[in-house]
Design a protein around this motif. Structure first.
Motif, PDB file in Angstrom:
ATOM      1  N   ALA A  27      31.927  42.010  34.003  1.00 59.28           N
ATOM      2  CA  ALA A  27      31.693  41.879  35.348  1.00 59.28           C
ATOM      3  C   ALA A  27      31.283  40.325  35.888  1.00 59.28           C
ATOM      4  O   ALA A  27      31.250  40.102  37.015  1.00 59.28           O
ATOM      5  N   THR A  82      27.998  42.241  39.884  1.00 62.06           N
ATOM      6  CA  THR A  82      29.498  42.189  39.819  1.00 62.06           C
ATOM      7  C   THR A  82      29.754  40.828  40.536  1.00 62.06           C
ATOM      8  O   THR A  82      29.672  40.721  41.858  1.00 62.06           O
ATOM      9  N   HIS A  84      32.246  38.548  42.793  1.00 57.53           N
ATOM     10  CA  HIS A  84      33.893  38.751  43.423  1.00 57.53           C
ATOM     11  C   HIS A  84      34.078  37.337  43.620  1.00 57.53           C
ATOM     12  O   HIS A  84      33.435  36.514  43.978  1.00 57.53           O
ATOM     13  N   TRP A 129      29.359  49.305  48.310  1.00 52.04           N
ATOM     14  CA  TRP A 129      28.838  48.856  47.207  1.00 52.04           C
ATOM     15  C   TRP A 129      27.191  49.470  46.855  1.00 52.04           C
ATOM     16  O   TRP A 129      26.629  49.413  45.828  1.00 52.04           O
ATOM     17  N   ASP A 132      27.217  53.105  45.486  1.00 56.38           N
ATOM     18  CA  ASP A 132      27.736  53.280  44.275  1.00 56.38           C
ATOM     19  C   ASP A 132      28.953  52.590  44.190  1.00 56.38           C
ATOM     20  O   ASP A 132      29.497  52.147  45.245  1.00 56.38           O
ATOM     21  N   THR A 133      29.740  52.414  43.101  1.00 56.36           N
ATOM     22  CA  THR A 133      30.781  51.854  43.014  1.00 56.36           C
ATOM     23  C   THR A 133      32.082  52.516  43.624  1.00 56.36           C
ATOM     24  O   THR A 133      32.133  53.558  43.373  1.00 56.36           O
ATOM     25  N   ARG A 139      38.130  50.959  48.812  1.00 56.88           N
ATOM     26  CA  ARG A 139      38.120  49.462  48.966  1.00 56.88           C
ATOM     27  C   ARG A 139      39.553  48.828  49.223  1.00 56.88           C
ATOM     28  O   ARG A 139      39.243  48.187  50.269  1.00 56.88           O
ATOM     29  N   ASP A 162      37.275  42.051  42.440  1.00 53.67           N
ATOM     30  CA  ASP A 162      35.998  42.475  42.210  1.00 53.67           C
ATOM     31  C   ASP A 162      35.728  42.866  40.996  1.00 53.67           C
ATOM     32  O   ASP A 162      34.967  43.287  40.585  1.00 53.67           O
ATOM     33  N   GLU A 164      37.246  44.410  38.587  1.00 52.63           N
ATOM     34  CA  GLU A 164      38.077  45.569  38.200  1.00 52.63           C
ATOM     35  C   GLU A 164      39.413  45.554  38.802  1.00 52.63           C
ATOM     36  O   GLU A 164      40.305  45.838  38.318  1.00 52.63           O
TER      37      GLU A 164
END
Length: 234
Positions: A27, A82, A84, A129, A132-133, A139, A162, A164
């Protein structure tokens, strides 16, 4: 990555004012920004022994903005633990209208319109966010809407990660609206995205205005360009 950087700089028509690199580890991301072009990026790559699954590299031009770390891409912001990252080619006009483009808790540090655009995007992402994710498709919807709002303001080729997922928006080439602004290449089980086809590999131009969502070596979704209802002509 070093080969890609060398190829990219060799194709550049003007000297680079700065180079920046963002290398993810989970992350978090390690940033190496070199506003003076002192070889920090190439030195990091040469000395790194650890693999990286998601990496962003940016080259700025001398005439773009005043030299300085604050204007050196990629830009980074934290959201819910996280990091970004964001990088953009182009200059946008009109982002100063805080009613149309609020930045919320995110404040630009430098003078680049790309950084202000990133703050606008992060302000919108933050709403997702906080609970939660968010799902990847949610997104993608936010990024695609954001891209549609940026295109009327100027050139807006951008890459956003981000940790992920990687989102890429290929607007157009500077001075040529019919040519793709970003190219997608595949090699050795990975995906590369660049403003130029860097070698003789299998490079394909994105449709102007298209947004791609990428995870690892797979393109998860492609969102065709669209116009908002406020942009439609009666």
């Amino acid at each position: 990555m070093n080969q890609s950087l060398v190829a990219f700089m060799a194709r550049s028509e003007v000297p680079a004012a700065n180079l920046g690199l963002g290398c993810y580890e989970g992350a978090d991301a390690q940033l190496i920004r070199d506003p003076a072009g002192a070889g920090l990026v190439s030195g990091f790559i040469d000395g790194s022994t650890q693999g990286c699954g998601l990496l962003l590299a940016c080259q700025g031009e001398a005439a773009d903005l005043p030299a300085g770390l604050a204007n050196c891409q990629p830009f980074a912001r934290e959201l819910m633990g996280t990091v970004h990252l964001f990088a953009m080619q182009g200059e946008l006009q009109g982002l100063e209208d805080s009613r149309a483009f609020p930045t919320g808790v995110y404040t630009p540090i430098g003078d680049a319109s790309a950084e202000r655009a990133f703050c606008v995007l992060m302000s919108r992402m933050r709403v997702l966010w906080l609970e939660d994710t968010p799902l990847p498709e949610v997104r993608l919807a936010v990024v695609s809407d954001f891209a549609a709002r940026m295109r009327p303001l100027g050139l807006a080729n951008f890459i956003y990660a981000d940790s992920e997922l990687l989102f890429v928006h290929g607007h157009q080439q500077a001075g040529d609206p019919d040519r793709s602004g970003l190219f997608l290449g595949r090699s050795e089980g990975g995906i590369r995205v660049s403003g130029q086809a860097l070698d003789r590999g299998d490079w394909q131009g994105l449709e102007p205005g298209e947004v791609l969502m990428i995870k690892g070596a797979e393109v998860l979704e492609r969102c065709a360009p669209f116009k908002l209802w406020s942009q439609l002509v009666d």
